[in-house]
Design a protein around this motif. Structure first.
Motif, short mmCIF file in Angstrom:
data_model
loop_
_atom_site.label_atom_id
_atom_site.label_comp_id
_atom_site.label_asym_id
_atom_site.label_seq_id
_atom_site.Cartn_x
_atom_site.Cartn_y
_atom_site.Cartn_z
N ILE A 31 0.46 -1.20 0.07
CA ILE A 31 -0.02 0.23 0.18
C ILE A 31 0.91 1.54 -0.35
N THR A 32 0.82 2.20 -0.90
CA THR A 32 1.58 3.35 -0.69
C THR A 32 0.88 4.44 0.28
N ASP A 33 1.82 5.77 0.54
CA ASP A 33 1.42 6.71 1.03
C ASP A 33 1.30 5.86 2.74
N MET A 34 1.69 4.19 3.07
CA MET A 34 1.63 3.47 4.30
C MET A 34 2.54 3.96 5.82
N SER A 35 3.79 4.43 5.41
CA SER A 35 4.51 4.64 6.25
C SER A 35 3.42 5.76 7.28
N ASP A 36 3.19 7.06 7.12
CA ASP A 36 2.93 7.73 8.03
C ASP A 36 1.51 6.99 9.19
N HIS A 37 1.07 5.98 8.54
CA HIS A 37 0.19 4.94 9.25
C HIS A 37 0.79 4.31 10.46
N TRP A 38 1.49 3.46 9.48
CA TRP A 38 2.13 2.77 9.88
C TRP A 38 2.60 3.19 11.80
N LEU A 39 3.59 4.11 11.21
CA LEU A 39 3.81 4.77 12.00
C LEU A 39 3.38 5.19 13.75
N SER A 40 2.09 5.94 12.60
CA SER A 40 1.23 6.25 13.45
C SER A 40 0.92 5.43 14.63
N ALA A 41 0.51 3.95 14.21
CA ALA A 41 -0.05 2.49 15.05
C ALA A 41 0.79 2.21 15.91
N ILE A 42 2.08 2.05 15.54
CA ILE A 42 3.72 1.55 16.51
C ILE A 42 3.34 2.93 17.87
N ILE A 43 3.70 4.52 17.73
CA ILE A 43 3.60 5.52 18.36
C ILE A 43 2.31 4.91 19.65
N ALA A 44 0.89 4.51 18.99
CA ALA A 44 -0.03 4.51 19.35
C ALA A 44 0.25 3.20 20.48
N MET A 45 0.61 2.28 20.09
CA MET A 45 0.82 0.66 20.36
C MET A 45 1.80 1.53 21.36
N SER A 46 2.76 1.75 21.42
CA SER A 46 4.15 2.44 22.41
C SER A 46 3.44 2.66 23.76
N ALA A 47 2.48 3.91 23.23
CA ALA A 47 1.71 4.96 24.67
C ALA A 47 0.25 4.47 24.98
N HIS A 48 0.24 3.30 25.28
CA HIS A 48 -1.38 2.88 25.25
C HIS A 48 -0.83 2.27 26.84
N GLY A 49 -2.07 2.86 27.61
CA GLY A 49 -2.04 2.44 29.14
C GLY A 49 -1.52 3.86 29.80
N ALA A 50 -0.63 4.96 29.44
CA ALA A 50 0.84 5.87 30.11
C ALA A 50 -0.53 7.05 29.89
N HIS A 51 -2.05 7.04 30.16
CA HIS A 51 -2.58 8.31 30.63
C HIS A 51 -3.03 7.29 32.46
N SER A 52 -2.76 6.37 32.17
CA SER A 52 -3.49 5.84 33.63
C SER A 52 -2.71 4.92 34.43
N ASN A 53 -1.29 5.08 33.93
CA ASN A 53 -0.31 4.26 34.73
C ASN A 53 -0.26 4.50 36.01
N ASN A 54 0.17 5.29 36.32
CA ASN A 54 0.40 6.44 37.92
C ASN A 54 1.95 6.84 37.96
N ASP A 55 1.91 6.52 37.06
CA ASP A 55 3.29 7.49 36.74
C ASP A 55 4.15 8.72 37.01
N HIS A 56 2.85 9.66 36.78
CA HIS A 56 2.66 11.15 36.80
C HIS A 56 3.50 11.89 37.49
#
Length: 245
Positions: A31-56
């Motif tokens: 799929i053309t122009d997929m790089s930015d979509h894939w990068l967003s998915a990777i960032i979202a996966m890495s950040a999952h749960g950060a807002h509620s991990n009691n690490d603020h």
């Protein structure tokens, strides 16, 4: 997940590790122009749960540990000036991508729910060894343009909320950021500030979006203490720069 090799922090280095470790699914390979979509998915996966991990509230001499990791992800030791500038741009681009993903999710949330979201951000960093006043700061804002269009016309409350954020939140955070830089021994080089001082009384309450009229990201300049109240009380401006309003 917590013990797997894929549990990487959402820093620039962490995301680079994930991009090297994870292969793009076969279904997406051609799929053309997929790089930015894939990068967003990777960032979202890495950040999952950060807002509620009691690490603020973790602190490394005033910074959250991820802040220190982010700014030290490319050590400048032994680099040429050009390499230092390139490394700084890479870090800035990483934060830009994270922010754009947040804006995309805010937009989806508003469109699905029928509600409205404001997302205000100040990066903490400022030009070192300069005075810290509200007019020296600016705020990055996600704003649903529906709030500016008829019949809502929420220009004044948006301006008031943003200025309150500048004075009450961004200003002390910028001072705290500067103090943490000193605690870490990071070099504070004097930067020449711009000599162009805007006419704050004539600024529109809401400027044009940063990415064009079809966008929802704004860069709002702070105003001197008391300036916005004076502008509103004298009704010198109640409009927006958006041409379709």
């Amino acid at each position: 997940w917590s013990t797997s090799a894929f549990n990487q922090p959402p820093t620039m280095d962490g995301i680079s590790t994930l991009l090297e470790t994870l292969s793009r699914p076969i279904e997406l390979a051609n799929i053309t122009d997929m790089s930015d979509h894939w990068l967003s998915a990777i960032i979202a996966m890495s950040a999952h749960g950060a807002h509620s991990n009691n690490d603020h509230l973790r602190s490394d001499r005033g910074f959250h540990p991820l802040t220190a990791k982010h700014f030290l992800s490319n050590t400048f030791e032994g680099m040429t000036n050009d390499d230092k500038q390139a490394a700084s741009r890479e870090r800035a681009n990483h934060l830009f991508r994270v922010r754009k993903l947040i804006y995309d999710l805010c937009t989806v949330l508003d469109r699905l729910s029928g509600g409205v979201t404001l997302c205000l951000h100040h990066p903490g960093a400022t030009a070192p060894l300069t005075d810290l006043q509200p007019q020296d700061l600016s705020v990055l804002l996600y704003l649903n343009p529906r709030l500016l269009a008829d019949p809502l016309q929420c220009h004044q409350p948006i301006a008031e909320i943003t200025q309150m954020f500048v004075e009450g939140c961004a200003l002390p955070v910028a001072q705290s950021f500067r103090d943490a830089c000193l605690a870490h021994g990071w070099k504070q080089e004097l930067r020449r500030s711009s000599s162009d001082i805007p006419d704050y009384d004539s600024l529109p309450l809401v400027p044009l979006p940063s990415s064009g009229t079809g966008s929802s990201d704004f860069n709002i300049l702070g105003r001197p203490f008391g300036c916005l109240e004076r502008v509103i009380s004298t009704q010198r401006t109640t409009d927006s720069m958006l041409p379709f309003l």
